[in-house]
Scaffold this motif. Sequence first.
Motif, short mmCIF file in Angstrom:
data_model
loop_
_atom_site.label_atom_id
_atom_site.label_comp_id
_atom_site.label_asym_id
_atom_site.label_seq_id
_atom_site.Cartn_x
_atom_site.Cartn_y
_atom_site.Cartn_z
N TYR A 148 61.45 -19.06 54.37
CA TYR A 148 61.69 -18.99 55.81
C TYR A 148 61.37 -20.33 56.46
CZ TYR A 148 61.65 -13.99 54.86
OH TYR A 148 61.91 -12.75 54.36
N TRP A 149 62.07 -20.58 57.57
CA TRP A 149 61.91 -21.85 58.30
C TRP A 149 61.85 -21.59 59.79
CZ3 TRP A 149 61.41 -26.56 55.88
CH2 TRP A 149 61.65 -26.56 54.51
N GLY A 150 61.08 -22.43 60.46
CA GLY A 150 61.07 -22.42 61.91
C GLY A 150 62.24 -23.21 62.46
N GLN A 151 62.32 -23.25 63.78
CA GLN A 151 63.46 -23.90 64.44
C GLN A 151 63.25 -25.41 64.59
OE1 GLN A 151 61.05 -22.41 66.00
NE2 GLN A 151 60.50 -23.75 67.72
N GLY A 152 62.02 -25.86 64.39
CA GLY A 152 61.71 -27.28 64.49
C GLY A 152 61.16 -27.66 65.84
N THR A 153 60.30 -28.69 65.83
CA THR A 153 59.74 -29.23 67.07
C THR A 153 59.77 -30.75 66.98
OG1 THR A 153 57.85 -29.16 68.59
CG2 THR A 153 57.33 -29.13 66.24
N GLN A 154 60.20 -31.38 68.04
CA GLN A 154 60.38 -32.85 68.05
C GLN A 154 59.05 -33.55 68.26
OE1 GLN A 154 63.33 -34.84 67.70
NE2 GLN A 154 61.82 -36.50 67.60
N VAL A 155 58.78 -34.52 67.42
CA VAL A 155 57.64 -35.43 67.59
C VAL A 155 58.19 -36.83 67.72
CG1 VAL A 155 55.60 -36.43 66.48
CG2 VAL A 155 56.02 -33.96 66.34
N VAL A 208 61.91 -34.49 63.66
CA VAL A 208 61.78 -33.07 63.95
C VAL A 208 60.93 -32.47 62.82
CG1 VAL A 208 62.95 -30.87 64.24
CG2 VAL A 208 63.99 -32.97 65.13
N TYR A 209 59.88 -31.77 63.20
CA TYR A 209 58.97 -31.17 62.24
C TYR A 209 59.26 -29.68 62.10
CZ TYR A 209 56.22 -35.40 61.86
OH TYR A 209 55.82 -36.69 61.58
N TYR A 210 59.38 -29.24 60.85
CA TYR A 210 59.72 -27.85 60.56
C TYR A 210 58.58 -27.17 59.80
CZ TYR A 210 64.52 -29.21 61.62
OH TYR A 210 65.67 -29.67 62.23
N CYS A 211 58.26 -25.98 60.22
CA CYS A 211 57.32 -25.12 59.50
C CYS A 211 58.10 -24.32 58.45
CB CYS A 211 56.67 -24.19 60.52
SG CYS A 211 55.65 -22.90 59.83
N SER A 212 57.48 -24.13 57.31
CA SER A 212 58.13 -23.35 56.25
C SER A 212 57.14 -22.36 55.66
CB SER A 212 58.63 -24.29 55.15
OG SER A 212 57.56 -25.05 54.63
N ALA A 213 57.67 -21.27 55.11
CA ALA A 213 56.80 -20.23 54.55
C ALA A 213 57.43 -19.63 53.30
CB ALA A 213 56.56 -19.14 55.59
N GLY A 214 56.58 -19.42 52.30
CA GLY A 214 57.05 -18.86 51.04
C GLY A 214 56.36 -17.55 50.71
N LYS A 215 57.09 -16.64 50.07
CA LYS A 215 56.57 -15.31 49.76
C LYS A 215 55.71 -15.30 48.51
CE LYS A 215 60.73 -13.51 50.01
NZ LYS A 215 61.84 -12.52 50.03
N ARG A 216 55.81 -16.34 47.68
CA ARG A 216 55.06 -16.32 46.41
C ARG A 216 54.58 -17.72 46.08
NH1 ARG A 216 60.21 -15.59 46.08
NH2 ARG A 216 59.97 -13.33 46.15
N PRO A 217 53.53 -17.82 45.22
CA PRO A 217 53.04 -19.15 44.84
C PRO A 217 54.14 -19.97 44.18
CG PRO A 217 51.49 -17.45 44.20
CD PRO A 217 52.73 -16.75 44.65
N THR A 218 54.04 -21.28 44.29
CA THR A 218 55.06 -22.15 43.72
C THR A 218 54.43 -23.46 43.28
OG1 THR A 218 57.12 -23.34 44.16
CG2 THR A 218 55.62 -23.07 46.00
N SER A 219 54.99 -24.03 42.23
CA SER A 219 54.57 -25.37 41.82
C SER A 219 55.45 -26.42 42.49
CB SER A 219 54.65 -25.51 40.30
OG SER A 219 55.96 -25.24 39.86
N GLY A 220 56.55 -25.97 43.05
CA GLY A 220 57.48 -26.90 43.69
C GLY A 220 57.27 -27.00 45.18
N TYR A 221 56.02 -27.13 45.59
CA TYR A 221 55.65 -27.08 47.00
C TYR A 221 56.33 -28.17 47.84
CZ TYR A 221 52.65 -30.86 45.46
OH TYR A 221 52.18 -32.03 44.91
N TYR A 222 56.78 -29.23 47.18
CA TYR A 222 57.37 -30.37 47.90
C TYR A 222 58.88 -30.22 48.06
CZ TYR A 222 58.18 -31.50 43.04
OH TYR A 222 58.54 -31.42 41.72
N LEU A 223 59.43 -29.11 47.55
CA LEU A 223 60.87 -28.89 47.60
C LEU A 223 61.23 -27.86 48.67
CD1 LEU A 223 61.53 -28.60 43.77
CD2 LEU A 223 62.01 -30.57 45.24
N PRO A 224 62.21 -28.16 49.53
CA PRO A 224 62.60 -27.18 50.55
C PRO A 224 63.00 -25.83 49.96
CG PRO A 224 63.55 -29.32 51.03
CD PRO A 224 62.93 -29.43 49.67
N GLU A 225 63.61 -25.83 48.79
CA GLU A 225 64.09 -24.58 48.20
C GLU A 225 62.96 -23.68 47.70
OE1 GLU A 225 65.17 -27.65 47.49
OE2 GLU A 225 65.46 -27.94 45.33
#
Length: 123
Positions: A112-119, A91-108
Amino acid sequence: QVQLVESGGGLVQAGGSLRLSCAASGRTFSTMGWFRQALGKAREFVAFINYNGGTTYYAESVKGRFTISRDNAKNTVYLQMNSLKPEDTAVYYCSAGKRPTSGYYLPEAYDYWGQGTQVTVSS
């Protein structure tokens, strides 16, 4: 109200291609990304893109096969997936952040997150 809506998932044979889309509403985001979660596994980072698209990062497992892009006029991020393998099934999830981050590989790092789409990639 902020919403992320993914589309474009489906069933494809190994070696095939899919393009995922994630349409954001409610505001624009500094950073956007894609994560995936296979059955029984933890959610893992796939790709990242900054606001102007000038910086992108990829997981080693998808580098050279997947391309992330965004269209800020449409407030949409895309994930072009080529040369798909059965191990890309998730399941692939889209994510969005309000500010720049160096921890781009971390979910936290994302707000915001989408509901997911199955591949699903068949062998």
